[in-house]
Motif scaffolding. Structure first.
Motif, mmCIF file in Angstrom:
data_model
loop_
_atom_site.group_PDB
_atom_site.id
_atom_site.type_symbol
_atom_site.label_atom_id
_atom_site.label_comp_id
_atom_site.label_asym_id
_atom_site.label_seq_id
_atom_site.Cartn_x
_atom_site.Cartn_y
_atom_site.Cartn_z
ATOM 1 N N CYS A 61 0.812 -1.216 0.000
ATOM 2 C CA CYS A 61 0.000 0.000 0.000
ATOM 3 C C CYS A 61 0.847 1.268 0.000
ATOM 4 C CB CYS A 61 -0.962 0.001 1.196
ATOM 5 S SG CYS A 61 -0.164 -0.031 2.805
ATOM 6 N N PHE A 62 2.138 1.131 0.297
ATOM 7 C CA PHE A 62 3.040 2.278 0.282
ATOM 8 C C PHE A 62 4.046 2.206 -0.864
ATOM 9 C CE2 PHE A 62 1.716 2.435 4.787
ATOM 10 C CZ PHE A 62 1.348 3.766 4.876
ATOM 11 N N ARG A 63 3.758 1.424 -1.860
ATOM 12 C CA ARG A 63 4.673 1.279 -2.986
ATOM 13 C C ARG A 63 4.818 2.621 -3.711
ATOM 14 N NH1 ARG A 63 6.222 -2.898 -6.630
ATOM 15 N NH2 ARG A 63 7.893 -1.977 -7.893
ATOM 16 N N THR A 64 6.057 2.969 -4.043
ATOM 17 C CA THR A 64 6.280 4.220 -4.761
ATOM 18 C C THR A 64 5.682 4.148 -6.161
ATOM 19 O OG1 THR A 64 7.937 5.912 -5.268
ATOM 20 C CG2 THR A 64 8.504 3.637 -5.824
ATOM 21 N N THR A 65 5.526 5.279 -6.775
ATOM 22 C CA THR A 65 4.942 5.344 -8.110
ATOM 23 C C THR A 65 5.893 4.783 -9.170
ATOM 24 O OG1 THR A 65 4.183 6.861 -9.828
ATOM 25 C CG2 THR A 65 5.776 7.708 -8.280
ATOM 26 N N ALA A 66 5.324 4.221 -10.205
ATOM 27 C CA ALA A 66 6.130 3.706 -11.315
ATOM 28 C C ALA A 66 6.883 4.817 -12.023
ATOM 29 C CB ALA A 66 5.230 2.956 -12.296
ATOM 30 N N LEU A 67 6.426 6.057 -11.880
ATOM 31 C CA LEU A 67 7.112 7.184 -12.505
ATOM 32 C C LEU A 67 8.523 7.353 -11.947
ATOM 33 C CD1 LEU A 67 4.194 9.791 -12.614
ATOM 34 C CD2 LEU A 67 5.189 8.555 -14.548
ATOM 35 N N ALA A 68 8.698 7.044 -10.660
ATOM 36 C CA ALA A 68 10.038 7.103 -10.081
ATOM 37 C C ALA A 68 10.919 6.007 -10.656
ATOM 38 C CB ALA A 68 9.957 6.985 -8.558
ATOM 39 N N ASP A 69 10.349 4.811 -10.807
ATOM 40 C CA ASP A 69 11.102 3.715 -11.430
ATOM 41 C C ASP A 69 11.510 4.095 -12.856
ATOM 42 O OD1 ASP A 69 10.508 2.333 -9.110
ATOM 43 O OD2 ASP A 69 8.809 1.255 -9.994
ATOM 44 N N ASP A 70 10.577 4.690 -13.591
ATOM 45 C CA ASP A 70 10.867 5.081 -14.975
ATOM 46 C C ASP A 70 11.989 6.115 -15.031
ATOM 47 O OD1 ASP A 70 8.821 3.415 -15.782
ATOM 48 O OD2 ASP A 70 7.339 5.034 -15.990
ATOM 49 N N PHE B 196 29.356 10.910 -2.173
ATOM 50 C CA PHE B 196 28.184 11.532 -2.774
ATOM 51 C C PHE B 196 27.269 10.448 -3.316
ATOM 52 C CE2 PHE B 196 32.000 12.106 -5.405
ATOM 53 C CZ PHE B 196 31.731 11.250 -6.469
ATOM 54 N N PRO B 197 26.004 10.773 -3.572
ATOM 55 C CA PRO B 197 25.045 9.759 -4.011
ATOM 56 C C PRO B 197 25.426 9.164 -5.362
ATOM 57 C CG PRO B 197 23.929 11.764 -3.312
ATOM 58 C CD PRO B 197 25.375 12.090 -3.422
ATOM 59 N N ALA B 198 24.817 8.027 -5.678
ATOM 60 C CA ALA B 198 25.022 7.418 -6.990
ATOM 61 C C ALA B 198 24.600 8.401 -8.083
ATOM 62 C CB ALA B 198 24.218 6.132 -7.100
ATOM 63 N N SER B 199 25.428 8.524 -9.110
ATOM 64 C CA SER B 199 25.185 9.526 -10.155
ATOM 65 C C SER B 199 23.841 9.329 -10.843
ATOM 66 C CB SER B 199 26.315 9.474 -11.186
ATOM 67 O OG SER B 199 27.558 9.761 -10.593
ATOM 68 N N PHE B 200 23.467 8.077 -11.110
ATOM 69 C CA PHE B 200 22.224 7.864 -11.862
ATOM 70 C C PHE B 200 20.989 8.245 -11.043
ATOM 71 C CE2 PHE B 200 22.881 3.798 -9.749
ATOM 72 C CZ PHE B 200 21.618 3.417 -9.340
ATOM 73 N N ILE B 201 21.080 8.148 -9.701
ATOM 74 C CA ILE B 201 19.948 8.592 -8.885
ATOM 75 C C ILE B 201 19.840 10.117 -8.927
ATOM 76 C CG2 ILE B 201 18.946 8.618 -6.573
ATOM 77 C CD1 ILE B 201 20.173 5.925 -6.060
ATOM 78 N N GLU B 202 20.990 10.799 -8.846
ATOM 79 C CA GLU B 202 20.963 12.250 -9.018
ATOM 80 C C GLU B 202 20.398 12.614 -10.389
ATOM 81 O OE1 GLU B 202 24.083 14.851 -7.787
ATOM 82 O OE2 GLU B 202 25.168 13.225 -6.800
ATOM 83 N N GLY B 203 20.798 11.845 -11.412
ATOM 84 C CA GLY B 203 20.335 12.125 -12.758
ATOM 85 C C GLY B 203 18.834 11.981 -12.915
ATOM 86 N N ALA B 204 18.219 11.157 -12.068
ATOM 87 C CA ALA B 204 16.773 10.940 -12.142
ATOM 88 C C ALA B 204 15.972 12.002 -11.406
ATOM 89 C CB ALA B 204 16.428 9.559 -11.570
ATOM 90 N N ILE B 205 16.629 12.825 -10.602
ATOM 91 C CA ILE B 205 15.930 13.779 -9.747
ATOM 92 C C ILE B 205 15.034 14.743 -10.527
ATOM 93 C CG2 ILE B 205 16.299 15.815 -8.277
ATOM 94 C CD1 ILE B 205 16.344 13.286 -6.753
ATOM 95 N N PRO B 206 15.510 15.390 -11.597
ATOM 96 C CA PRO B 206 14.613 16.322 -12.294
ATOM 97 C C PRO B 206 13.324 15.661 -12.761
ATOM 98 C CG PRO B 206 16.875 16.665 -12.999
ATOM 99 C CD PRO B 206 16.879 15.410 -12.162
ATOM 100 N N GLN B 207 13.435 14.467 -13.322
ATOM 101 C CA GLN B 207 12.243 13.782 -13.807
ATOM 102 C C GLN B 207 11.319 13.395 -12.665
ATOM 103 O OE1 GLN B 207 13.096 10.814 -16.777
ATOM 104 N NE2 GLN B 207 11.154 9.733 -16.454
ATOM 105 N N ILE B 208 11.894 12.960 -11.541
ATOM 106 C CA ILE B 208 11.080 12.571 -10.386
ATOM 107 C C ILE B 208 10.304 13.775 -9.848
ATOM 108 C CG2 ILE B 208 11.186 11.839 -7.961
ATOM 109 C CD1 ILE B 208 13.478 9.976 -8.756
ATOM 110 N N LEU B 209 10.992 14.890 -9.673
ATOM 111 C CA LEU B 209 10.346 16.060 -9.076
ATOM 112 C C LEU B 209 9.336 16.711 -10.014
ATOM 113 C CD1 LEU B 209 13.292 17.824 -7.189
ATOM 114 C CD2 LEU B 209 11.680 16.130 -6.343
ATOM 115 N N GLU B 210 9.555 16.567 -11.314
ATOM 116 C CA GLU B 210 8.681 17.249 -12.274
ATOM 117 C C GLU B 210 7.476 16.418 -12.705
ATOM 118 O OE1 GLU B 210 11.352 18.201 -15.406
ATOM 119 O OE2 GLU B 210 12.521 19.625 -14.192
#
Length: 444
Positions: free
Chosen positions: A52-61, A287-301
């Motif tokens: 019931c607390f599963r994150t959205t698929a948009l974050a996975d994408d 510092f955090p994994a680069s690909f997670i940082e790279g996903a931040i704009p898409q996640i927040l937007e």
């Protein structure tokens, strides 16, 4: 203020301290292996384990797109990838209904644990102290002790909805006080501070010549009548250092992605050297994994409001279940229904129980007899490591100060319950707690 904020950090010690996860393991080790019922953990808060607390698929994408782009296979800049910093600044500015944040105000971190590590390190001695709430989050005490930073506790008053005792704040502060920590929403108490309360904190901090550290890991996770107000709204009154992360609002604790943001229109943190110290610390840190940082704009937007609404509705349902059931247990009191975050403090009336010495004894026996995990009072939660902390502080001629002269982080004979679990699981856990209390009730 500038003179007080500037500190010379030293890191020449090798003490180690435990955390909530370690105490959770101690409680889990006390389980009865012959009990066939599933273990219900209402202690360590990781809602991601429940469907019931599963994150959205948009974050996975967003992660998949970042990896497939091949743009984030190398080392990230020490302060964070520029697009991620810009996206975070824009996201935070929407909170304030302004363009107050710029990318230069943002530092990407390995979760908020690293944010705490950075700030307690750059504020370190000689002679500095920091004001922390009680109840609070024990990693602050452990990190401060590790950095030889003196801790002074101010109380949150349960009878007043966990309001801050600002008179105590003023009495604790001196010329060596660097900052005050505010956790909002508060994940031990389940309260949300009002605009008026936070403004008073800002005004008190300005009067004392200190800045405010705003722990907003649970920012916007509110489901009661009090809206969430970012502390950054008061940056014109006093400098504010805020941290948040993906871990709770996005239900992504394992991604270990957080950020520090400064709200300081008068440039006090810059002039005092705090900003330079943060930069210097990050230069020798991870510092955090680069690909997670790279996903931040898409996640927040791209994440939609219906995802947040679904999460809030689930937690609100859990809060309703919790409050209705806890009122039916005579030996337990809850000052108010939780309004935010994922945890709440409850008080034990041990005079109504047989064979229960204190909150730690309650927690250990509850685990053994009912296979239910709750977290005891935080002074015991850190457990034997406090002996290590005390020895370390004594060697450094430092101490933890609060009104009764002892060393504590939480409240005596209170326990903390995490309500961010699947609602039927939470209901069963509370039913087992009720059965446990009934079994140990004093005979009339």
């Amino acid at each position: 203020m500038e003179k007080k904020l500037k500190q010379d950090s030293t890191h020449d010690h090798n003490e180690t301290f435990c955390n909530i996860e370690g105490v959770n393991e101690v409680l889990m080790a006390n389980l009865n292996k012959d009990d066939d019922r599933p273990v219900i953990s209402l202690g360590l808060g990781d809602p991601s384990v429940f469907q019931c607390f599963r994150t959205t698929a948009l974050a996975d994408d967003a992660i998949v797109d970042a990896v497939r782009s091949a743009k984030f296979n190398g080392y990230a800049p020490i302060l964070g990838i520029p697009p991620a910093r810009r996206a975070i600044a824009e996201f935070l500015s929407r909170d304030l209904n302004s363009s107050q944040f710029s990318a230069d105000d943002v530092y990407v971190t390995v979760g908020c644990t690293q944010a705490i590590e950075i700030i307690t390190s750059v504020l370190a001695p000689p002679g500095a102290n920091i004001l922390l709430p009680r109840p609070g989050y024990p990693i602050y005490e452990s990190r401060a002790a590790f950095s030889k930073l003196e801790v002074r506790h101010f109380d949150l008053i349960p009878e007043k909805g966990w309001e801050i005792d600002l008179d105590a704040v003023e009495s604790l502060a001196d010329e060596n006080t660097a900052a005050i920590v505010i956790i909002n929403p508060c994940n031990t108490c389940g309260n949300v501070f009002t605009y008026q309360q936070l403004k008073k904190v800002a005004e008190t901090a300005r009067k004392l010549g200190i800045f405010v550290i705003a722990d907003e890991v649970f920012g916007h996770l509110v489901y009661g009548n009090t809206p969430f107000v970012p502390m950054g709204q008061f940056g014109s009154i006093v400098p504010v250092v805020t941290w948040r992360s993906l871990s709770k609002r996005w239900i992504l604790p394992g991604w270990r992605l957080g950020w520090i943001a400064t709200t300081d229109p008068h440039g006090i943190l810059q002039k005092s050297g705090i900003v330079d110290d943060i930069n210097n610390y990050l230069n020798i840190s991870t510092f955090p994994a680069s690909f997670i940082e790279g996903a931040i704009p898409q996640i927040l937007e791209t994440l939609k409001e219906d995802f947040y609404s679904s999460i809030l509705n689930t937690i609100k349902e859990a809060a309703d279940i919790f409050y209705s059931k806890i009122k039916d247990i005579p030996c337990i009191a809850c000052p108010q229904k939780p309004e935010g975050s994922m945890s709440v403090m409850i008080k034990l009336n041990l005079s109504l129980l047989e064979g229960i010495r204190d909150d730690m004894d309650f927690s250990l026996k509850l685990a053994k007899e009912e296979s239910v995990i709750v977290l005891p009072d935080y002074d015991k939660l850190i457990g034997s490591s406090w002996a290590v902390i005390n020895r370390f502080l004594q060697k450094s001629n430092l101490h933890v100060v609060h009104d009764n002269g002892g060393v504590a982080v939480g409240l005596k004979n209170w326990v903390c319950i995490n309500i961010a679990v699947e609602p039927t699981c939470l209901g069963e856990g509370l039913d087992r707690i009720k059965a446990f209390c009934h079994r140990h009730a004093k005979k009339q």
